[in-house]
Design a protein around this motif. Structure first.
Motif, PDB file in Angstrom:
ATOM      1  N   MET A   1       6.745  -7.042  -0.992  1.00  0.00           N
ATOM      2  CA  MET A   1       6.208  -6.035  -0.090  1.00  0.00           C
ATOM      3  C   MET A   1       6.769  -5.889   1.179  1.00  0.00           C
ATOM      4  SD  MET A   1       1.860  -6.396  -0.348  1.00  0.00           S
ATOM      5  CE  MET A   1       1.177  -6.386  -1.950  1.00  0.00           C
ATOM      6  N   ASN A   2       7.748  -6.551   1.687  1.00  0.00           N
ATOM      7  CA  ASN A   2       8.144  -6.398   3.055  1.00  0.00           C
ATOM      8  C   ASN A   2       8.457  -7.974   3.332  1.00  0.00           C
ATOM      9  OD1 ASN A   2       8.766  -5.434   5.626  1.00  0.00           O
ATOM     10  ND2 ASN A   2       8.131  -3.732   4.924  1.00  0.00           N
ATOM     11  N   ASP A   3       8.859  -8.248   4.580  1.00  0.00           N
ATOM     12  CA  ASP A   3       9.228  -9.326   5.308  1.00  0.00           C
ATOM     13  C   ASP A   3       7.988  -9.981   5.583  1.00  0.00           C
ATOM     14  OD1 ASP A   3      10.596 -11.324   6.522  1.00  0.00           O
ATOM     15  OD2 ASP A   3      10.613 -10.218   8.459  1.00  0.00           O
ATOM     16  N   PRO A   4       7.765 -11.477   5.140  1.00  0.00           N
ATOM     17  CA  PRO A   4       6.586 -11.767   5.289  1.00  0.00           C
ATOM     18  C   PRO A   4       6.067 -12.206   6.927  1.00  0.00           C
ATOM     19  CG  PRO A   4       7.770 -13.144   3.649  1.00  0.00           C
ATOM     20  CD  PRO A   4       8.555 -11.977   4.186  1.00  0.00           C
ATOM     21  N   LYS A   5       7.532 -12.402   7.767  1.00  0.00           N
ATOM     22  CA  LYS A   5       7.113 -12.216   9.016  1.00  0.00           C
ATOM     23  C   LYS A   5       6.721 -11.089   9.926  1.00  0.00           C
ATOM     24  CE  LYS A   5      10.696 -16.477  10.089  1.00  0.00           C
ATOM     25  NZ  LYS A   5      11.824 -16.513  10.513  1.00  0.00           N
ATOM     26  N   ASN A   6       7.303 -10.089   9.294  1.00  0.00           N
ATOM     27  CA  ASN A   6       6.863  -8.738   9.916  1.00  0.00           C
ATOM     28  C   ASN A   6       5.318  -8.469   9.555  1.00  0.00           C
ATOM     29  OD1 ASN A   6       7.019  -6.110  10.819  1.00  0.00           O
ATOM     30  ND2 ASN A   6       7.560  -5.201   8.816  1.00  0.00           N
ATOM     31  N   LEU A   7       4.945  -8.833   8.189  1.00  0.00           N
ATOM     32  CA  LEU A   7       3.747  -8.632   8.008  1.00  0.00           C
ATOM     33  C   LEU A   7       2.729  -9.586   8.848  1.00  0.00           C
ATOM     34  CD1 LEU A   7       3.796  -8.139   4.107  1.00  0.00           C
ATOM     35  CD2 LEU A   7       3.724  -6.369   5.883  1.00  0.00           C
ATOM     36  N   ALA A  21      -0.701  -0.754  13.895  1.00  0.00           N
ATOM     37  CA  ALA A  21      -0.310  -1.802  13.159  1.00  0.00           C
ATOM     38  C   ALA A  21      -1.140  -1.649  11.949  1.00  0.00           C
ATOM     39  CB  ALA A  21      -0.528  -2.902  13.952  1.00  0.00           C
ATOM     40  N   PHE A  22      -2.381  -1.430  11.810  1.00  0.00           N
ATOM     41  CA  PHE A  22      -2.913  -1.316  10.545  1.00  0.00           C
ATOM     42  C   PHE A  22      -2.391  -0.240   9.898  1.00  0.00           C
ATOM     43  CE2 PHE A  22      -6.691   0.280   8.367  1.00  0.00           C
ATOM     44  CZ  PHE A  22      -7.005  -0.787   7.569  1.00  0.00           C
ATOM     45  N   ARG A  23      -2.254   0.950  10.285  1.00  0.00           N
ATOM     46  CA  ARG A  23      -1.771   2.035   9.375  1.00  0.00           C
ATOM     47  C   ARG A  23      -0.398   1.652   8.793  1.00  0.00           C
ATOM     48  NH1 ARG A  23      -3.964   5.448  13.426  1.00  0.00           N
ATOM     49  NH2 ARG A  23      -2.245   5.462  14.435  1.00  0.00           N
ATOM     50  N   GLN A  24       0.572   0.824   9.667  1.00  0.00           N
ATOM     51  CA  GLN A  24       1.624   0.500   9.001  1.00  0.00           C
ATOM     52  C   GLN A  24       1.493  -0.382   7.935  1.00  0.00           C
ATOM     53  OE1 GLN A  24       4.362  -0.832  12.257  1.00  0.00           O
ATOM     54  NE2 GLN A  24       5.815  -1.271  10.856  1.00  0.00           N
ATOM     55  N   LEU A  25       0.744  -1.380   8.022  1.00  0.00           N
ATOM     56  CA  LEU A  25       0.574  -2.663   7.098  1.00  0.00           C
ATOM     57  C   LEU A  25      -0.303  -1.714   5.944  1.00  0.00           C
ATOM     58  CD1 LEU A  25       0.051  -5.516   6.453  1.00  0.00           C
ATOM     59  CD2 LEU A  25      -2.251  -5.363   6.915  1.00  0.00           C
ATOM     60  N   TYR A  26      -1.122  -0.838   6.152  1.00  0.00           N
ATOM     61  CA  TYR A  26      -1.620  -0.026   4.921  1.00  0.00           C
ATOM     62  C   TYR A  26      -0.346   0.671   4.231  1.00  0.00           C
ATOM     63  CZ  TYR A  26      -3.994   3.725   2.485  1.00  0.00           C
ATOM     64  OH  TYR A  26      -4.331   4.675   1.598  1.00  0.00           O
ATOM     65  N   GLU A  27       0.510   1.355   4.822  1.00  0.00           N
ATOM     66  CA  GLU A  27       1.462   2.041   4.211  1.00  0.00           C
ATOM     67  C   GLU A  27       2.506   1.035   3.391  1.00  0.00           C
ATOM     68  OE1 GLU A  27       2.001   5.131   3.702  1.00  0.00           O
ATOM     69  OE2 GLU A  27       0.021   5.671   4.896  1.00  0.00           O
ATOM     70  N   ILE A  28       2.818  -0.162   4.132  1.00  0.00           N
ATOM     71  CA  ILE A  28       3.635  -0.991   3.339  1.00  0.00           C
ATOM     72  C   ILE A  28       2.875  -1.768   1.976  1.00  0.00           C
ATOM     73  CG2 ILE A  28       4.441  -3.288   3.534  1.00  0.00           C
ATOM     74  CD1 ILE A  28       5.049  -2.661   6.744  1.00  0.00           C
ATOM     75  N   THR A  29       1.750  -1.756   2.049  1.00  0.00           N
ATOM     76  CA  THR A  29       1.014  -2.550   0.921  1.00  0.00           C
ATOM     77  C   THR A  29       0.130  -1.767   0.068  1.00  0.00           C
ATOM     78  OG1 THR A  29      -0.930  -3.336   2.449  1.00  0.00           O
ATOM     79  CG2 THR A  29       1.088  -4.652   2.309  1.00  0.00           C
ATOM     80  N   VAL A  33      -1.718  -2.655  -3.842  1.00  0.00           N
ATOM     81  CA  VAL A  33      -3.155  -2.998  -3.961  1.00  0.00           C
ATOM     82  C   VAL A  33      -3.683  -1.925  -5.036  1.00  0.00           C
ATOM     83  CG1 VAL A  33      -5.129  -2.699  -2.771  1.00  0.00           C
ATOM     84  CG2 VAL A  33      -3.288  -3.793  -1.548  1.00  0.00           C
ATOM     85  N   PHE A  34      -3.204  -0.651  -4.874  1.00  0.00           N
ATOM     86  CA  PHE A  34      -3.625   0.357  -5.826  1.00  0.00           C
ATOM     87  C   PHE A  34      -3.261  -0.072  -7.304  1.00  0.00           C
ATOM     88  CE2 PHE A  34      -3.148   4.313  -8.355  1.00  0.00           C
ATOM     89  CZ  PHE A  34      -4.242   4.936  -8.246  1.00  0.00           C
ATOM     90  N   ASN A  35      -1.963  -0.286  -7.413  1.00  0.00           N
ATOM     91  CA  ASN A  35      -1.822  -0.558  -8.794  1.00  0.00           C
ATOM     92  C   ASN A  35      -2.319  -1.921  -9.302  1.00  0.00           C
ATOM     93  OD1 ASN A  35       0.538   1.455  -8.760  1.00  0.00           O
ATOM     94  ND2 ASN A  35       2.058   0.337  -8.705  1.00  0.00           N
TER      95      ASN A  35
END
Length: 198
Positions: A1-7, A21-29, A33-35
Motif C-alpha cells: 500500500m505504500n511505505d509503512p513509515k510514510n503512512l 494528510a488525511f486526503r493523502q492517506l485516503y488516496e493511497i489506501t 479498502v474498497f476491493n
C-alpha cells in the motif's frame, strides 16, 4: 500500500487534524479498502458505503492508534470489521423485511443477490467464474471467509493476515485449509449442476 513509515507519519499528522494528510492517506489506501469490502458484500454501492465508514473511523480513531501493528494492518482490520458488521446489519434488515412480507404481499422479493457482480481485480472474461466463487465464499464461516479474502483475493501473506485477524499464523493456515476444502465441495456441486443442466 505504500511505505509503512510514510503512512505512520501521515497518521501522526491526521492526529493533529491535518486534512491534506488525511486526503493523502485516503488516496493511497482507498482502492484496497474498497476491493476488500467488495469481496465481502459483492455490491459496489455497499462497498462504497463501507469504504466511507472505514475512513470516517480512521479519521476519528487516528488518536487511539497505538502502533502495535503497521498502519495498513490497522486499516485492513477496520475494513474487515466494518464489512462483517455491514453484512450482519443487512441480514437483520432482510429478516425484518421477510417478516414484514409475510403480512404484506405487495413488497415483492426480499432476498436479492445482484447478478451483475463485478470485481475490479478480476478480468472481464473470468467474471462469471468469479461470481460463482464469491457466492461459494459467502457460505464460508466468518473466520474462514476473512482468511481466504485477505490471502487469496487481497494477496496478503499468512503473517499479514494473522496480524489483521489478531491470531496466529498457524490458525490462519488451518482456516485456509478448511476454507479450501469447503470451497472445493461448493464449487464441485455447482459444476455438477451445470453439467447436468447442459
Amino acid at each position: 500500500m505504500n511505505d509503512p513509515k510514510n503512512l505512520f507519519l501521515l497518521l501522526e499528522q491526521i492526529r493533529q487534524g491535518n486534512e491534506p494528510a488525511f486526503r493523502q492517506l485516503y488516496e493511497i489506501t482507498k482502492s484496497r479498502v474498497f476491493n476488500t469490502a467488495l469481496s465481502y458484500v459483492r455490491s459496489r454501492e455497499d462497498a462504497e458505503e463501507i469504504t466511507q465508514e472505514v475512513f470516517i473511523d480512521v479519521f476519528r480513531s487516528a488518536g487511539s492508534f497505538e502502533g502495535d501493528a503497521n498502519v495498513t494492518t490497522w486499516i485492513y482490520r477496520i475494513t474487515v470489521n466494518k464489512s462483517l458488521d455491514f453484512i450482519k446489519q443487512k441480514k437483520r434488515q432482510k429478516r425484518f423485511a421477510f417478516l414484514t412480507s409475510l403480512f404484506d404481499r405487495d413488497t415483492g422479493e426480499v432476498v436479492h443477490h445482484p447478478p451483475d457482480f463485478v470485481h475490479p481485480g478480476v478480468a472481464l472474461e473470468n467474471q462469471e467464474n468469479a461470481a460463482r466463487l464469491f457466492q461459494a465464499i459467502d457460505t464460508l464461516p466468518e473466520k474462514q471467509k476473512t482468511a481466504y479474502i485477505l490471502t487469496r483475493i487481497e494477496g496478503l501473506s499468512n503473517i499479514e493476515a494473522a496480524q489483521v485477524m489478531s491470531t496466529s499464523v498457524g490458525a490462519v493456515e488451518s482456516l485456509l485449509q478448511r476454507a479450501n476444502e469447503n470451497l472445493k465441495k461448493q464449487l464441485l456441486a455447482v459444476y455438477k449442476s451445470l453439467v447436468a443442466d447442459s
